[in-house]
Design an enzyme around this catalytic site. Structure first.
Site, PDB file in Angstrom:
ATOM      1  CE  LYS A  43       9.862  -6.615 -33.463  1.00  0.00           C
ATOM      2  NZ  LYS A  43      10.419  -5.461 -34.139  1.00  0.00           N
ATOM      3  NE  ARG A 138      12.554   0.259 -37.768  1.00  0.00           N
ATOM      4  CZ  ARG A 138      11.692  -0.465 -37.063  1.00  0.00           C
ATOM      5  NH1 ARG A 138      11.440  -0.130 -35.802  1.00  0.00           N
ATOM      6  NH2 ARG A 138      11.073  -1.519 -37.570  1.00  0.00           N
ATOM      7  CE1 TYR A 262      11.756   5.851  -1.473  1.00  0.00           C
ATOM      8  CE2 TYR A 262      10.740   4.330  -3.018  1.00  0.00           C
ATOM      9  CZ  TYR A 262      11.617   4.582  -1.974  1.00  0.00           C
ATOM     10  OH  TYR A 262      12.341   3.548  -1.440  1.00  0.00           O
ATOM     11  CG  MET A 310      12.867  -2.145  -7.407  1.00  0.00           C
ATOM     12  SD  MET A 310      14.480  -2.446  -6.696  1.00  0.00           S
ATOM     13  CE  MET A 310      15.349  -0.955  -7.115  1.00  0.00           C
TER      14      MET A 310
HETATM   15  C1  LIG Z   1       9.585  -5.342 -39.554  1.00  0.00           C
HETATM   16  C2  LIG Z   1       8.436  -5.592 -38.636  1.00  0.00           C
HETATM   17  N1  LIG Z   1       7.343  -6.209 -39.111  1.00  0.00           N
HETATM   18  C3  LIG Z   1       6.269  -6.439 -38.318  1.00  0.00           C
HETATM   19  C4  LIG Z   1       6.248  -6.047 -36.994  1.00  0.00           C
HETATM   20  C5  LIG Z   1       5.021  -6.287 -36.159  1.00  0.00           C
HETATM   21  O1  LIG Z   1       4.437  -5.055 -35.823  1.00  0.00           O
HETATM   22  P1  LIG Z   1       3.156  -4.991 -34.867  1.00  0.00           P
HETATM   23  O2  LIG Z   1       3.601  -5.513 -33.553  1.00  0.00           O
HETATM   24  O3  LIG Z   1       2.837  -3.536 -34.797  1.00  0.00           O
HETATM   25  O4  LIG Z   1       2.126  -5.824 -35.512  1.00  0.00           O
HETATM   26  C6  LIG Z   1       7.369  -5.400 -36.467  1.00  0.00           C
HETATM   27  C7  LIG Z   1       7.365  -4.950 -35.088  1.00  0.00           C
HETATM   28  O5  LIG Z   1       7.969  -4.037 -34.659  1.00  0.00           O
HETATM   29  C8  LIG Z   1       8.486  -5.161 -37.312  1.00  0.00           C
HETATM   30  O6  LIG Z   1       9.586  -4.531 -36.869  1.00  0.00           O
END
Ligand SMILES: Cc1ncc(COP(=O)(O)O)c(C=O)c1O
Length: 364
Positions: A43, A138, A262, A310
């Protein structure tokens, strides 16, 4: 080499993605968890490494996970045929129809999704991953409703296979009591059902073998950053998949008492040589990196001076042979991103995502 983000061609700072490192890290996952299937988490553009390229390199993973439906659609459009899970699941029924048509699996984490899935009329059933809240609070259904949800999903003609999954809140802290309590909760609610489960992220893959179940979900360790506080990536056999580099554009002399950048937050306590590097927070370098954050040039570690701008940072080049045009490593093989994250009160996840989003990216 292939270009990942042509909209960033005009930036000089660049990220280079190392396929061998990604594969090495996937092999490390297999070594830690030899009996589980691996769902590679790609992701957020594969944590800044380029989702489509990462999916190609990590083709030997068993499945991929993304957060959003659009990411899964893009993977399918690119020709990816691997099992795909959308961690947020679908948002409305039309989207669910598309999941079914493209053989994309959905997480079910709240009652509305369950109702919509059960009430749909899908031409092809989808795999459903029931997400149980075991203590992270969550996404996820209440743990004591697992059996009810599971039964309803399993009896639906819209569902092919049902999995149960959960996510750790504190796996990076191996002594945190919530880890075992979450694991026990998942074991308890799945005790009477025959189901494949998934719980372990990177930290749990390394630190909690009992949480591996049938499918593990590594993210950050695939990219070469340590998921466990106090243990380095090198100690875990992980290799940096992202090399973040820029160029030295000026070398100048400072006199004792001169202030840098800065806010004049750094004041030279001696005469010194300073270098200006063409990368800043506009390129994804963390704005909150402190004085002294390591930067690598010509075989040596130098220190960041003053505030990050920047498009530039200043570094202490006293005693270092360097000239304008020299290559500077902000993180990568020579300097672990975890060190820069610690020096900027951030986490490697954020740094990798930001640099990957901001910079021109090449595959090595
Ligand atoms: C539901 C879920 N599974 C697995 C992972 C992978 O986690 P990590 O990057 O800590 O291995 C994430 C990452 O945020 C996640 O949201």
């Amino acid at each position: 080499m292939s270009e990942e983000s042509s909209s960033h061609l005009w930036r000089r700072a660049r990220v280079l993605i190392n396929s061998d490192a990604l594969l090495n890290n996937l092999n490390r996952v297999r070594e830690y968890s030899p009996n589980s299937q691996v769902m590679a988490v790609i992701k957020a553009n594969a944590y800044g490494h380029g989702m489509l390229a990462a999916a190609t390199v990590l083709d030997s993973a068993d499945m991929f996970a993304v957060a959003m439906p659009e990411e899964a659609f893009a993977l399918r459009a690119s020709g990816c045929t691997k099992p795909l899970l959308v961690l947020h699941g679908f948002s409305h029924v039309d989207e669910l129809q598309k999941f079914a048509a493209l053989k994309i699996s959905t997480v079910i984490h709240h009652p509305q999704q369950l109702d919509e899935l059960l009430e749909s009329d899908l031409a092809t059933p989808v795999d459903a991953w029931l997400k149980v809240d075991t203590g992270m609070h969550r996404l996820g259904i209440p743990a004591d409703e697992t059996e009810d949800y599971f039964g309803r999903l399993r009896n639906s003609s819209n569902v092919a296979k049902v999995y149960v999954m959960s996510h750790f809140a504190n796996a990076d802290d191996v002594n945190n009591k919530l880890n075992n309590s979450q694991l026990e909760c998942l074991l308890k609610v799945t005790n009477d059902v025959d189901v494949d489960c998934s719980m372990a992220n990177s930290a749990a893959i390394i630190g909690m073998p009992k949480s591996h179940f049938e499918v593990v979900r590594p993210g950050i360790m695939l990219y070469g950053s340590s998921p466990i506080s106090g243990v380095t990536a090198e100690e875990l056999g992980l290799q940096a998949a992202m090399q973040f580099e820029a160029e030295l554009v000026a070398v100048k002399q400072l006199k004792a008492g001169d202030a840098v950048g800065y806010g004049s937050t750094y004041v030279a306590n001696r005469d010194m040589t300073m270098g200006i590097v063409a990368a800043g927070y506009g390129d994804g370098y963390p704005r909150h990196a402190k004085n002294g954050t390591p930067v690598w040039i010509n075989g040596q570690r130098c220190e960041l001076l003053g505030r990050v701008s920047m498009d530039s940072i200043s570094i202490d080049l006293t005693g270092v042979e360097a000239m304008a045009g020299d290559r500077v490593v902000l993180w990568g093989r020579e300097l672990c991103v975890d060190e820069i994250a610690a020096a900027s009160e951030s986490i490697s996840y954020e740094l990798l995502c930001n640099a990957g989003a901001a910079c021109f990216s090449l595959r090595e």
